[in-house]
Write an enzyme that holds these catalytic residues in place. Structure first.
Site, PDB file in Angstrom:
ATOM      1  N   LYS A  76       0.870  -1.179   0.000  1.00 47.49           N
ATOM      2  CA  LYS A  76       0.000   0.000   0.000  1.00 47.49           C
ATOM      3  C   LYS A  76       0.908   1.230   0.000  1.00 47.49           C
ATOM      4  O   LYS A  76       1.913   1.260   0.712  1.00 47.49           O
ATOM      5  CB  LYS A  76      -0.874  -0.036   1.256  1.00 47.49           C
ATOM      6  N   SER A 151      -9.713   1.766   2.800  1.00 49.05           N
ATOM      7  CA  SER A 151      -8.843   2.508   1.914  1.00 49.05           C
ATOM      8  C   SER A 151      -7.821   1.646   1.174  1.00 49.05           C
ATOM      9  O   SER A 151      -7.229   2.121   0.206  1.00 49.05           O
ATOM     10  CB  SER A 151      -8.100   3.569   2.721  1.00 49.05           C
ATOM     11  N   SER A 175      -9.940  -0.662   6.924  1.00 49.34           N
ATOM     12  CA  SER A 175      -9.357  -0.577   5.585  1.00 49.34           C
ATOM     13  C   SER A 175      -8.623  -1.810   5.076  1.00 49.34           C
ATOM     14  O   SER A 175      -8.208  -1.837   3.921  1.00 49.34           O
ATOM     15  CB  SER A 175      -8.422   0.614   5.494  1.00 49.34           C
TER      16      SER A 175
END
Ligand code: GLN
Length: 483
Positions: A76, A151, A175
């Site tokens: 990420k 997210s 997330s």
């Protein structure tokens, strides 16, 4: 090769069916061909991936045999990666090249993982749909019109589309678990303090935890084992030995007491998701679990409390992006105030600005007691609810999300509608307990996730239950058409 799980890759590499270099090349080609449809990568680190794959092959040739040696992953884009842009999907960090690796990045690299790049996400991890990225929204491989969740939506889309077998994510209010649910993956948010946050760009420091997203509980166990552990560089990281998560997978479930919180099955839950969750419960009963209804009475206050605490911490954390030391700086600032105002005004997106304003307000003199302090008290009550519940049951089970993936843009004009999607996940972050989401069926061709919650540091238990369920079902093996 792209269909293989991490565990299968480990066996294939050990048996010399293919090399890490071959695997890396195959996946790089796939990313080039398919990612334009998904927008899951912000940066593909082709040269670095090739070098890491060669190094992994060399280590194997020299006799090393770690399970992750040569395993392709991606991070990420809020984990700092030395020499590689680390953007947090924000314009304000579009030009930021991290000078060091996050501890998680360093640990996975040391284990031999090959990083193929940096994955798209909601700007600064604020969101539930991965629509707020400066680099454009991520799409769900199960339906390209839908969001992949957020997210960590780039991580989820890339793994679900078989561009990479597994990825890192972070979870401040869901997330990891929510995008895992919306894309048919397994994802685990560890206990707060289990995984180092050093080098993970902060959103809400008291809630943020890194963890893996993968296609099976077994793969999550492999990755989490390498990510977890004490780090002297993170003062909130707990100095406690890491359990052997792989060894935990095969424990029988006989006698396991599972609690179903009645608050998780009330209004707001799509009844089709409720049916899928109850089918999962039946399966776990067959495996020997016993079921009990429990109560988490303060859950109704979780969203308001979270959406005070998280923005409050964010407003403080994001004050470091001021156009002075790193990141975006506005053109021709007239004076210092103009520099701050325009660098931040032009660098941050709408949702991030909204959170900074809410958080600043909640922390300001005169409002602190009414909002922030009150929210902290609710946080304590939510934690107490879990501690009481875990006196009666070993594990809590419910839906991960109230609805399946929604259409891109559907919730963008109403931020509160998106906040409500976090109802089942944020309590674990407020309490600091570990949570996992696993695939449990489909509604209209879109994946449904079941969430498991456990007492502190019982990640092994979560992975164990998910693994046993995945031995008895094949939801997690289903792949989206076209990928
Ligand atoms: N959707 C939640 C938020 O926007 C959670 C995000 C996260 O876990 N990073 O705050």
């Amino acid at each position: 090769m792209h269909r293989l799980t991490l565990a299968q890759i480990a066996r294939g590499l050990a048996a010399k069916d293919f090399s890490a270099v071959e695997l890396t090349e195959a996946l790089l080609t796939r990313i080039g061909a398919l990612d334009p449809q998904l927008n899951s990568f912000i940066t593909v680190t082709t040269d670095q991936a090739r070098a890491q794959a060669q190094a992994a092959d060399a280590r194997r040739a020299a006799g090393e045999s770690g399970a992750l040696l040569g395993a392709p992953i991606a991070h990420k884009d809020l984990f700092c990666t030395k020499g590689v842009r680390t953007s947090c999907a924000s314009k304000i960090l579009d030009n930021f090249v991290a000078p060091y690796d996050a501890t998680v990045v360093e640990k996975l690299a040391a284990a031999g993982c090959v990083s193929l790049g940096k994955l798209n996400m909601d700007e600064f991890a604020m969101g539930s749909g991965s629509e707020s990225s400066h680099y454009g929204p991520v799409r769900n491989p199960w339906n390209l019109e839908c969001v992949p969740g957020g997210s960590s939506g780039g991580s989820a889309a890339a793994v679900a589309a078989r561009l990479i077998p597994a990825a890192t994510g972070t979870d401040t209010g869901g997330s990891i678990r929510q995008p895992a649910a919306l894309t048919n993956l397994t994802g685990i948010k560890p206990t707060y303090g289990r995984v180092s946050r050093w080098g993970m760009i902060a959103y809400a420091s008291s809630l943020d935890q890194g963890g893996p997203l993968a296609r099976s509980a077994e793969d999550c166990a492999l990755l989490l084992g390498a990510m977890a552990g004490f780090d002297p560089k993170d003062s909130t990281c707990v100095d406690q030995p890491v359990d052997d998560y792989l060894a935990a997978l095969n424990r029988p479930l006989a006698g396991l007491r599972i609690g179903l919180p009645r608050e998780y099955f009330g209004a707001g839950l799509d009844p089709r998701l409720s049916d899928a969750v109850m089918a999962c419960v039946e399966e776990l009963k067959k495996l020997g679990a016993t079921i009990k209804e429990i109560g988490l009475p303060n859950m109704q206050h979780a969203i308001p409390a979270y959406y005070v605490i998280a923005p409050a911490e964010a407003s403080s954390n994001l004050s470091r992006f001021d156009g002075v030391r790193f990141g975006y700086r506005c053109e021709n600032p007239q004076n210092l105030e103009d520099l701050y105002k325009r660098s931040r005004g032009e660098g941050f997106g709408a949702e991030v600005k909204r959170r900074i304003m809410v958080g600043t307000y909640a922390l300001s003199a005169g409002y602190y007691d009414a909002y922030y302090l009150k929210a902290q008290k609710i946080r304590r009550l939510i934690r107490s609810d879990f501690i009481a519940a875990f006196q009666e049951v070993d594990l809590i089970l419910g839906p991960t999300t109230p609805n399946p993936a929604w259409k891109l843009g559907e919730k963008s004009s109403d931020p509160v509608a998106a906040y409500l999607e976090d109802i089942y996940t944020i309590t674990a972050n407020l309490a600091g307990i570990p949570g996992l989401s696993m695939p449990a069926g489909f509604v209209d061709g879109l994946p449904v996730g079941v969430q498991l919650l456990a007492p502190y540091f019982q990640e092994g238990r979560l992975l164990n239950v998910a693994h046993q369920y995945q031995q008895a079902t094949d939801w997690h093996q289903r792949a989206p058409e076209g990928f």
